[in-house]
Design an enzyme around this catalytic site. Structure first.
Site, PDB file in Angstrom:
ATOM      1  N   ASP A  37      35.430  49.046  76.880  1.00  0.00           N
ATOM      2  CA  ASP A  37      35.466  49.954  77.838  1.00  0.00           C
ATOM      3  C   ASP A  37      35.479  51.802  77.440  1.00  0.00           C
ATOM      4  O   ASP A  37      36.082  51.932  76.466  1.00  0.00           O
ATOM      5  CB  ASP A  37      36.536  49.818  79.274  1.00  0.00           C
ATOM      6  CG  ASP A  37      35.943  50.515  80.307  1.00  0.00           C
ATOM      7  OD1 ASP A  37      34.865  50.822  80.221  1.00  0.00           O
ATOM      8  OD2 ASP A  37      36.748  50.392  81.104  1.00  0.00           O
ATOM      9  N   ASP A  91      30.778  50.384  89.036  1.00  0.00           N
ATOM     10  CA  ASP A  91      31.883  50.225  89.242  1.00  0.00           C
ATOM     11  C   ASP A  91      32.018  49.649  90.653  1.00  0.00           C
ATOM     12  O   ASP A  91      32.739  50.006  91.668  1.00  0.00           O
ATOM     13  CB  ASP A  91      33.079  51.561  88.955  1.00  0.00           C
ATOM     14  CG  ASP A  91      33.903  51.296  87.159  1.00  0.00           C
ATOM     15  OD1 ASP A  91      34.001  50.071  86.902  1.00  0.00           O
ATOM     16  OD2 ASP A  91      34.416  51.828  87.162  1.00  0.00           O
TER      17      ASP A  91
END
Ligand code: DGJ
Length: 831
Positions: A508, A578
């Site tokens: 990430d 997301d």
């Protein structure tokens, strides 16, 4: 195939041709990009590699004619100038008729009469900024060498052809190498430029783009993909007229603000028809794309590293590489362009063990628990996951340091023993014992100020010492322009990845750059920091993926803030957003689909109400959308209803049956929610453009096809839908079926009273009891059809629910509904 004839270059793929030439004055003129043509005919050698081919044709009438034809064709296509118009500039005093501004060019820099977007800007000897790159020589060869500092495309078969054209500014003593690589099968030509300082003193490069091309028409529509966190890949449609349209990122990543992929099309282009030119950049940092229409009807397209904030100190003898840019032309509409790019990404970008390997169905802990978990919660979740068919359990953020929220511990990659008493190793063992693979989340590029790493090495961070720092998600960025920091990251992540049986890593990156100052670089090199960071990151990714070839890596940057071909050269898939809301995801994934194949798009089924939108969508729809990416689940299955768990189990079994098609088949778009941009709004009363979305996925051998039909809003009393399959064998016989579903009566609200013998009050105990035991049958579709009938005639689907009447042959199709259809070649089926 690459052919050269009289300093004219013809680059041909299966269906396309790209042509440019060196003009007599040495400037490179762009001549043609479009459907395949044979420009040189027999004047080019039959084998294609034709340096000096014209001399071989000295005798014979046929040869004379061939030369005449080729000469005439080249002459016909090239620019005619008898005078330099009005106040436009003459390139040189020998030829007062030629103004570069009037001409389509292949490379151009500022200061010699071309006033459009330059490809390069350099401050050279005596502060002179004028650049004058002219043709010096060229080489044609087969095969492609890897870049020294950047990722790039590759060809396992070794068939890719390379053209290197050397240009020189002799006054500045700068050499510019232009590279072209021709991938015939997927109709892709990729390009890059390298600048070499052959002079005796340093120069400052303020801009060096990867490519420049002038399309010889001015009626293009730019299609770009901009957005923000949870709103990635929003489609734009910008008719290009006089002036410039610029896409760029200055976030330090390729960004969700403007993806480096974009395309140009004509007014009459549609998904399946018309002209389309697609562009990609193999780069994950700040990028820049400009489309400029000039007063002489040319459309210039450039792409490369964003010049904003960039400057590069180039010492004598040093070279500067630029990221590889990718182009494809299609005369078969946007789907034709996507077909080319999907094939290119699959075959020539993604590499390693996972290139063609089916990806496991995973469960990710993030939306299930966020930071709030312990080992027993994780094990319970994993057990439930296993029971429904999940293959890989992924532990997201929160397993290290004292990370109970996002304010601390990035950089301290040691397990939190309160949460995981047996550490990653102990947990992985238990998860593996259940028959699941185990994966983890890391964010290696970042550090919290509240971390042991920052306390030990504040100088390893991109920040201006003594100046207030602009934080993002309470974290700072490690200075990967510093080789010591790169090495530290490689060592530390190697330690983590080998500390347990780890099969998957989600990598990430959760902030944009600010205060990008490196304490490891001198002041005259601070303009290099962000690009050096990228090169450092690529080195880390390369070494780690090579050291751990078995691990499936998934890129992520707050969702899709770094979704690009640079990342895909190392990680075979990227978490796309997301936003897990099915309706948003349908649009986001459709956007990615123009330039990226579904095998690189991470997509999960999550819980409802959705955590980003609070929208409630059917579980079937969430699955229908997620299975057109690499399918995962991201919800607290422990709390899921039994009915949902059963449905998920069936979904996963279905997915496994179709996985090879869904991950590696050809993905084709039909109608789309964003089709409204073609001129129709979404109406609540009419199934016009924008209300339906169709996705098709066809196996390579054309024996199987998986179709999703998605709907935005239910329309009462709506018209019938004819569904036409795609890309099948017209002469084969296929079985067309649908996914047969059962419905909860509660979906019909108090309409239940129109059939119930006694009155049922909504949400009463009785209603819930009825719902538990009585399931309504959905419609069935089952036809035997020839491929041509199925593709051209299509299937007129069963009537959707529309206000009056319901029986088992009506399609229950509420807001945000989805239906799945299957096509299978008959001989594939067991008798
Ligand atoms: C951002 C990612 O996109 C999410 O999926 C999740 O991994 C969080 N970071 C964790 O902090």
């Amino acid at each position: 195939m690459i052919r050269e004839w009289k300093r004219c270059f013809e680059l041909s793929t299966k269906d396309t041709t790209y042509v440019f030439r060196a003009r007599p004055n040495g400037l490179l003129e762009h001549v043609y990009y479009g459907e395949k043509i044979d420009l040189f005919g027999k004047a080019g050698s039959p084998e294609g590699l034709t340096e000096g081919a014209s001399e071989k044709l000295a005798d014979g009438q046929a040869e004379e004619f061939a030369v005449k034809l080729a000469e005439s064709q080249v002459e016909a296509l090239t620019e005619k100038q008898a005078f330099a118009p009005g106040n436009s500039l003459c390139y040189d005093q020998e030829d007062k008729s030629f103004s570069p501004e009037y001409c389509a060019l292949e490379c151009s820099a500022a200061g010699k009469g071309d006033v459009r977007e330059p490809m390069a800007e350099v401050i050279g000897k005596d502060g002179v900024r004028t650049l004058d790159f002219v043709y010096e020589s060229h080489e044609i060869s087969t095969g492609k060498q890897p870049f020294q500092t950047l990722p790039g495309s590759y060809d396992e078969a070794g068939k890719v052809q390379q053209l290197k054209v050397i240009l020189r500014d002799s006054w500045q003593q700068l050499k510019l190498e232009l590279y072209y690589w021709v991938y015939e099968d997927c109709n892709v030509i990729s390009r890059s430029a390298v600048l070499v300082n052959e002079g005796g003193s340093p120069v400052t490069v303020e801009r060096l783009l990867s490519f420049l091309t002038d399309l010889d028409e001015d009626d293009w529509i730019a299609r770009s993909f901009t957005g923000a966190w949870t709103r990635e890949m929003h489609e734009n449609r910008i008719p290009l007229t006089g002036g410039k349209y610029v896409l760029s990122s200055s976030t330090g990543t390729s960004s969700n603000r403007a993806n480096p992929f974009f395309f140009l099309e004509k007014r009459d282009t549609s998904e399946d028809h018309g002209t389309c030119v697609g562009f990609h950049l193999i780069y994950s940092g700040n990028h820049y794309e400009a489309m400029e229409v000039n007063p002489y009807g040319k459309t210039r397209v450039v792409s490369g590293i964003n010049p904003q904030g960039f400057s590069w100190h180039l010492e004598p003898g040093e070279r500067l590489e630029t990221p590889e840019a990718v182009m494809t032309f299609s005369a078969a509409g946007r789907n034709g362009m996507s077909k080319n790019l999907h094939a290119f990404v699959r075959e020539h970008i993604v590499r390693g063990k996972w290139k063609k390997k089916e990806r496991p169905v995973l469960l990710n802990s993030w939306e299930a628990f966020y930071f709030d978990f312990n080992e027993s919660k994780l094990l319970k979740l994993a057990e439930t996951a296993k029971s429904v068919g999940i293959e890989l359990f992924v532990l997201d953020d929160g397993w290290f340091g004292k990370r109970d929220d996002d304010t601390s511990s990035l950089g301290d990659w040691t397990e939190n023993k309160k949460k995981l008493p047996g550490g990653l190793k102990g947990l992985a063992k238990k998860i593996n014992a259940m028959g699941l693979d185990f994966g983890i989340w890391v964010e290696p590029e970042m550090v919290n100020v509240d971390s042991d790493l920052y306390r030990a090495h504040p100088e390893w961070v991109l920040e201006v010492p003594g100046k207030a720092h602009s934080e993002g998600r309470n974290q700072r960025i490690l200075d990967l322009s510093n080789p010591d920091v790169q090495q530290y990251m490689i060592d530390e992540m190697s330690r983590v990845f080998s500390s347990a049986n780890i099969s998957y890593v989600k990598w990430d990156m959760n902030r944009v750059f600010s205060d990008a100052y490196s304490q490891a670089l001198p002041k005259e090199r601070q303009g290099e920091v962000v690009h050096r960071y990228q090169m450092g990151l690529y080195r880390c990714m390369k070494e780690l993926t090579e050291a751990f070839p078995e691990i499936l890596f998934e890129g992520c940057a707050s969702g899709g803030n770094r979704f690009d071909l640079g990342i895909l050269c190392y990680f075979p898939q990227i978490w796309a957003s997301d936003d897990t809301d099915a309706l948003c995801r349908a649009e986001i994934q459709n956007g990615y689909g123009y330039g990226y194949p579904q095998s690189v798009i991470g997509a999960h089924v999550s819980s409802c109400p959705n955590h980003q939108t609070l929208r409630v969508t059917p579980l079937e729809t969430r699955f229908a959308v997620a299975c057109f990416g690499v399918l995962g689940y991201e919800l607290n299955l422990i709390d899921a209803k039994k009915e949902d768990l059963e449905a998920i189990k069936v979904q996963i079994a279905l997915y496994k049956e179709w996985r090879s098609v869904l991950q590696f088949g050809r993905w084709i778009r039909g109608k789309s929610f964003t089709g409204s941009q073609d001129g129709h709004g979404v109406s609540n009363l009419w199934d016009g453009a924008g209300n339906l979305q169709e996705w098709y996925c066809v196996s390579e051998d054309r024996t199987r096809e998986f179709i999703a039909l998605l709907q935005r809003f239910a329309i009462p009393n709506s018209h019938s839908i004819r569904l036409r399959a795609r890309a099948l064998d017209p002469e084969r016989i296929y079985q067309f079926t649908n996914r047969e579903l059962k419905y909860n009566v509660k979906g019909f609200g108090d309409l239940v009273n129109t059939v119930a013998p006694i009155h049922v009050k909504q949400d009463s105990l009785l209603h819930n009891m009825v719902a538990k035991f009585v399931k309504l049958d959905g419609e069935t579709e089952n036809y035997l059809l020839r491929g041509d009938v199925l593709m051209r005639g299509g299937v007129n689907l069963k009537q959707p629910f529309g206000g009056t009447g319901y029986n088992d042959q009506v399609r229950y199709y509420p807001d945000f509904g989805a239906r799945l259809y299957f096509v299978e070649a008959q001989e594939n089926k067991e008798a």
